[in-house]
Scaffold this motif. Sequence first.
Motif, PDB file in Angstrom:
ATOM      1  N   UNK A   1     -20.545 -85.497  18.536  1.00 34.31           N
ATOM      2  CA  UNK A   1     -21.562 -85.038  19.484  1.00 34.31           C
ATOM      3  C   UNK A   1     -22.640 -84.315  18.704  1.00 34.31           C
ATOM      4  N   UNK A   2     -23.868 -84.690  18.946  1.00 31.41           N
ATOM      5  CA  UNK A   2     -25.012 -84.084  18.271  1.00 31.41           C
ATOM      6  C   UNK A   2     -24.858 -84.105  16.751  1.00 31.41           C
ATOM      7  N   UNK A   3     -24.291 -85.177  16.229  1.00 34.74           N
ATOM      8  CA  UNK A   3     -24.154 -85.333  14.788  1.00 34.74           C
ATOM      9  C   UNK A   3     -22.972 -84.620  14.167  1.00 34.74           C
ATOM     10  N   UNK A   4     -22.163 -83.939  14.969  1.00 31.72           N
ATOM     11  CA  UNK A   4     -20.987 -83.230  14.460  1.00 31.72           C
ATOM     12  C   UNK A   4     -19.739 -83.975  14.921  1.00 31.72           C
ATOM     13  N   UNK A   5     -18.858 -84.310  13.966  1.00 35.56           N
ATOM     14  CA  UNK A   5     -17.624 -85.006  14.287  1.00 35.56           C
ATOM     15  C   UNK A   5     -16.442 -84.066  14.118  1.00 35.56           C
TER      16      UNK A   5
END
Length: 57
Positions: A16-20
Amino acid sequence: MQCHYCDRDAAYGVERDGVTVGLCESHFRDRVEELAESEGLEALREQVDVTQTDRES
């Protein structure tokens, strides 16, 4: 990828939003149980169009 909560390998990863973030099987189940017991699941159902279909055999 490692589990966010422990040192085990992640079985699931969510981005989500580039964070895994990864979760092992055990912590994934724990989080799903927590979600099922909270109001969050109902909010998710309202956001996602979930329809049940009957499958003919």
